[in-house]
Every structure is written in structure tokens, then in C-alpha cells.
Write a protein that holds these residues in place. Structure first.
Motif, mmCIF file in Angstrom:
data_model
loop_
_atom_site.group_PDB
_atom_site.id
_atom_site.type_symbol
_atom_site.label_atom_id
_atom_site.label_comp_id
_atom_site.label_asym_id
_atom_site.label_seq_id
_atom_site.Cartn_x
_atom_site.Cartn_y
_atom_site.Cartn_z
ATOM 1 N N ALA A 1 0.852 -1.195 0.000
ATOM 2 C CA ALA A 1 0.000 0.000 0.000
ATOM 3 C C ALA A 1 0.884 1.239 0.000
ATOM 4 O O ALA A 1 1.865 1.304 0.737
ATOM 5 C CB ALA A 1 -0.904 -0.010 1.227
ATOM 6 N N LEU A 2 0.576 2.202 -0.848
ATOM 7 C CA LEU A 2 1.362 3.431 -0.933
ATOM 8 C C LEU A 2 0.813 4.466 0.049
ATOM 9 O O LEU A 2 -0.396 4.603 0.191
ATOM 10 C CB LEU A 2 1.323 3.980 -2.356
ATOM 11 N N ARG A 3 1.685 5.189 0.695
ATOM 12 C CA ARG A 3 1.267 6.207 1.659
ATOM 13 C C ARG A 3 1.311 7.592 1.023
ATOM 14 O O ARG A 3 1.874 8.528 1.589
ATOM 15 C CB ARG A 3 2.155 6.147 2.890
ATOM 16 N N SER A 4 0.733 7.687 -0.146
ATOM 17 C CA SER A 4 0.673 8.965 -0.842
ATOM 18 C C SER A 4 -0.394 8.863 -1.915
ATOM 19 O O SER A 4 -0.765 7.763 -2.313
ATOM 20 C CB SER A 4 2.025 9.275 -1.498
ATOM 21 N N PRO A 5 -0.890 10.013 -2.384
ATOM 22 C CA PRO A 5 -1.733 9.964 -3.577
ATOM 23 C C PRO A 5 -0.910 9.322 -4.698
ATOM 24 O O PRO A 5 0.289 9.536 -4.792
ATOM 25 C CB PRO A 5 -2.051 11.430 -3.851
ATOM 26 N N THR A 6 -1.532 8.548 -5.542
ATOM 27 C CA THR A 6 -0.802 7.621 -6.411
ATOM 28 C C THR A 6 -0.527 8.102 -7.835
ATOM 29 O O THR A 6 0.126 7.389 -8.592
ATOM 30 C CB THR A 6 -1.572 6.300 -6.478
ATOM 31 N N ALA A 7 -0.970 9.281 -8.224
ATOM 32 C CA ALA A 7 -0.805 9.720 -9.610
ATOM 33 C C ALA A 7 0.663 9.771 -10.018
ATOM 34 O O ALA A 7 1.032 9.305 -11.105
ATOM 35 C CB ALA A 7 -1.464 11.073 -9.831
ATOM 36 N N LEU A 8 1.525 10.323 -9.183
ATOM 37 C CA LEU A 8 2.941 10.428 -9.538
ATOM 38 C C LEU A 8 3.598 9.049 -9.615
ATOM 39 O O LEU A 8 4.453 8.807 -10.471
ATOM 40 C CB LEU A 8 3.683 11.325 -8.553
ATOM 41 N N ASP A 9 3.202 8.145 -8.731
ATOM 42 C CA ASP A 9 3.742 6.780 -8.782
ATOM 43 C C ASP A 9 3.365 6.112 -10.102
ATOM 44 O O ASP A 9 4.186 5.435 -10.721
ATOM 45 C CB ASP A 9 3.218 5.956 -7.603
ATOM 46 N N ALA A 10 2.109 6.287 -10.524
ATOM 47 C CA ALA A 10 1.655 5.696 -11.781
ATOM 48 C C ALA A 10 2.434 6.268 -12.970
ATOM 49 O O ALA A 10 2.836 5.525 -13.878
ATOM 50 C CB ALA A 10 0.157 5.934 -11.960
ATOM 51 N N MET A 11 2.673 7.575 -12.961
ATOM 52 C CA MET A 11 3.445 8.188 -14.045
ATOM 53 C C MET A 11 4.882 7.669 -14.060
ATOM 54 O O MET A 11 5.445 7.396 -15.126
ATOM 55 C CB MET A 11 3.435 9.707 -13.912
ATOM 56 N N MET A 12 5.486 7.497 -12.887
ATOM 57 C CA MET A 12 6.849 6.999 -12.804
ATOM 58 C C MET A 12 6.944 5.584 -13.367
ATOM 59 O O MET A 12 7.868 5.258 -14.111
ATOM 60 C CB MET A 12 7.319 7.028 -11.343
ATOM 61 N N ILE A 13 5.980 4.737 -13.032
ATOM 62 C CA ILE A 13 5.969 3.371 -13.568
ATOM 63 C C ILE A 13 5.854 3.409 -15.089
ATOM 64 O O ILE A 13 6.587 2.711 -15.801
ATOM 65 C CB ILE A 13 4.829 2.543 -12.936
ATOM 66 N N GLY A 14 4.934 4.211 -15.604
ATOM 67 C CA GLY A 14 4.765 4.318 -17.056
ATOM 68 C C GLY A 14 6.031 4.793 -17.748
ATOM 69 O O GLY A 14 6.435 4.244 -18.782
ATOM 70 N N GLU A 15 6.704 5.803 -17.193
ATOM 71 C CA GLU A 15 7.941 6.306 -17.783
ATOM 72 C C GLU A 15 9.048 5.253 -17.720
ATOM 73 O O GLU A 15 9.831 5.102 -18.659
ATOM 74 C CB GLU A 15 8.372 7.590 -17.091
ATOM 75 N N HIS A 16 9.118 4.524 -16.610
ATOM 76 C CA HIS A 16 10.128 3.482 -16.463
ATOM 77 C C HIS A 16 9.939 2.384 -17.516
ATOM 78 O O HIS A 16 10.898 1.973 -18.183
ATOM 79 C CB HIS A 16 10.065 2.889 -15.050
ATOM 80 N N VAL A 17 8.709 1.928 -17.672
ATOM 81 C CA VAL A 17 8.441 0.863 -18.642
ATOM 82 C C VAL A 17 8.652 1.373 -20.074
ATOM 83 O O VAL A 17 9.182 0.655 -20.925
ATOM 84 C CB VAL A 17 7.045 0.256 -18.435
ATOM 85 N N ALA A 18 8.277 2.617 -20.338
ATOM 86 C CA ALA A 18 8.516 3.180 -21.671
ATOM 87 C C ALA A 18 10.011 3.180 -21.984
ATOM 88 O O ALA A 18 10.420 2.828 -23.099
ATOM 89 C CB ALA A 18 7.955 4.595 -21.756
ATOM 90 N N ALA A 19 10.830 3.544 -20.998
ATOM 91 C CA ALA A 19 12.288 3.539 -21.202
ATOM 92 C C ALA A 19 12.798 2.114 -21.436
ATOM 93 O O ALA A 19 13.682 1.902 -22.272
ATOM 94 C CB ALA A 19 12.985 4.159 -19.989
ATOM 95 N N LEU A 20 12.241 1.128 -20.723
ATOM 96 C CA LEU A 20 12.641 -0.272 -20.936
ATOM 97 C C LEU A 20 12.303 -0.725 -22.349
ATOM 98 O O LEU A 20 13.107 -1.409 -22.997
ATOM 99 C CB LEU A 20 11.934 -1.191 -19.927
ATOM 100 N N ILE A 21 11.131 -0.355 -22.833
ATOM 101 C CA ILE A 21 10.706 -0.756 -24.175
ATOM 102 C C ILE A 21 11.569 -0.074 -25.233
ATOM 103 O O ILE A 21 12.005 -0.707 -26.203
ATOM 104 C CB ILE A 21 9.205 -0.450 -24.377
ATOM 105 N N LEU A 22 11.865 1.204 -25.048
ATOM 106 C CA LEU A 22 12.678 1.938 -26.017
ATOM 107 C C LEU A 22 14.116 1.428 -26.051
ATOM 108 O O LEU A 22 14.784 1.489 -27.096
ATOM 109 C CB LEU A 22 12.664 3.439 -25.715
ATOM 110 N N ALA A 23 14.607 0.910 -24.939
ATOM 111 C CA ALA A 23 15.985 0.416 -24.853
ATOM 112 C C ALA A 23 16.180 -0.921 -25.564
ATOM 113 O O ALA A 23 17.301 -1.356 -25.757
ATOM 114 C CB ALA A 23 16.410 0.302 -23.392
#
Length: 187
Positions: A164-186
């Protein structure tokens, strides 16, 4: 729709654990209706955990989602106190001028009934496809977000977060999306 969120290090009667948030929300209620101003409170550190289970072998079979609210001892007590704190804030003169009706907390039993009837998720559930090494109990994806045992499929949302995250989750979701996008582009 306007929203202001504040994280609370503690509420009266609880040790500081950064486990609560307040949200001043102006907009339609989740079930629809006229625009309203609402002060919501939430527990970012509940002990209870929910579950998502299959109901059959077909992809068309619906999932069974159990959010697990108030299943663990202490969670309902924490929310009672959080509601009472939010109610006190809503009665402050700065809010009172714009608030038409704020339901008083009432006795514990009455408040618990209200909480059970009105509690809803933060709309960003975590852990349904938890990350972990292949073969680990409950692990669905690896650290590269690839689904174990299925070639070419990744999960890139909050369901991969196993806690469970102890913060509003929008930034966490964006970070995951950016991380996976970088993995796919690599690739």
C-alpha cells in the motif's frame, strides 16, 4: 473539478505514522449528482488487504474483487478517529460559511455503520499483479514489468506495486509508465 490533498503525519489519538490524508474536493460526487464541496479523509496505512481472484478459466469470466475494508482489527477505529478529526476541521469557521450540512460523527456504532456504507477506494488499487521474482508467491511480473510466463506482455500500472502506498498515487503511476517506456525503447 478541483482537489487539494494534504498528508497528515498524525491525527489526534494516534502515533505519527504519515498514514492519513485529507482531500478538499469540489465536483460531482462519485455516484453522480450536483457539484458539491467535500472534505474527505483517508487511511493510507490500513492493516487489511483485499484480493482479486479468478472466477473461472476463461478470460471472459469476471474477476472477484474484495477490497477488504475494515477486515483487520484497528482499521475501523483509525477511520472513526480520522472522521472525527475531519468533522472538526469542517466545522471550522473557514469552512462553515460554505458548508450546508456536515453529519456529526455520532456514537461509535452509528459512525461505523456510516463508514462501512460510504468508504470507497482511492480508485488506484495496488498489488493485483504484484512484482517479484518468478516463482515467488503472488508475483505476476518481474522487475522489468514482463508478465511471468507470457511472452511480449508487460503490466505498467499501479497493480504491480506489492505494498500500500502512503501517498496519492498519480505520480507513482506516471513513474511506472515512464520506467516501462524507457525499458521498451531500450530494446
Amino acid at each position: 473539478m478541483t482537489q487539494v490533498i494534504a498528508r497528515l503525519p498524525a491525527i489526534p489519538g494516534h502515533e505519527p505514522d504519515d498514514g492519513f490524508y485529507l482531500c478538499l474536493f469540489c465536483g460531482p460526487p462519485p455516484q453522480g449528482g450536483p457539484v458539491m464541496a467535500t472534505l474527505m479523509v483517508g487511511d493510507l496505512a490500513p492493516a487489511a488487504r483485499g484480493s482479486v481472484t479468478l472466477t473461472g478459466p476463461s478470460a471472459a469470466d469476471p474477476l472477484r474483487v474484495d477490497l477488504g475494508f475494515y477486515r483487520e482489527p484497528g482499521d475501523l477505529r483509525r477511520m472513526r478517529e480520522a472522521y472525527r478529526h475531519a468533522w472538526t476541521l469542517a466545522r471550522h469557521p473557514a469552512f462553515a460559511a460554505t458548508v450546508e450540512a456536515v453529519p456529526a460523527p455520532g456514537e461509535d456504532g452509528e459512525l461505523e455503520e456510516r463508514l462501512r456504507a460510504t468508504t470507497f477506494s482511492r480508485l488506484a488499487l495496488t498489488g493485483g499483479a504484484a512484482m517479484g521474482p518468478e516463482g515467488a508467491p503472488g508475483a505476476v511480473v518481474g522487475e522489468d514489468c514482463r508478465v511471468h510466463g507470457i511472452e511480449g506482455l508487460r503490466v505498467a500500472d499501479l497493480s504491480i506495486v506489492p505494498v500500500a502506498l502512503r501517498s496519492p498515487t498519480a505520480l507513482d503511476a506516471m513513474m511506472i509508465g515512464e520506467h516501462v517506456a524507457a525499458l521498451i525503447l531500450a530494446r
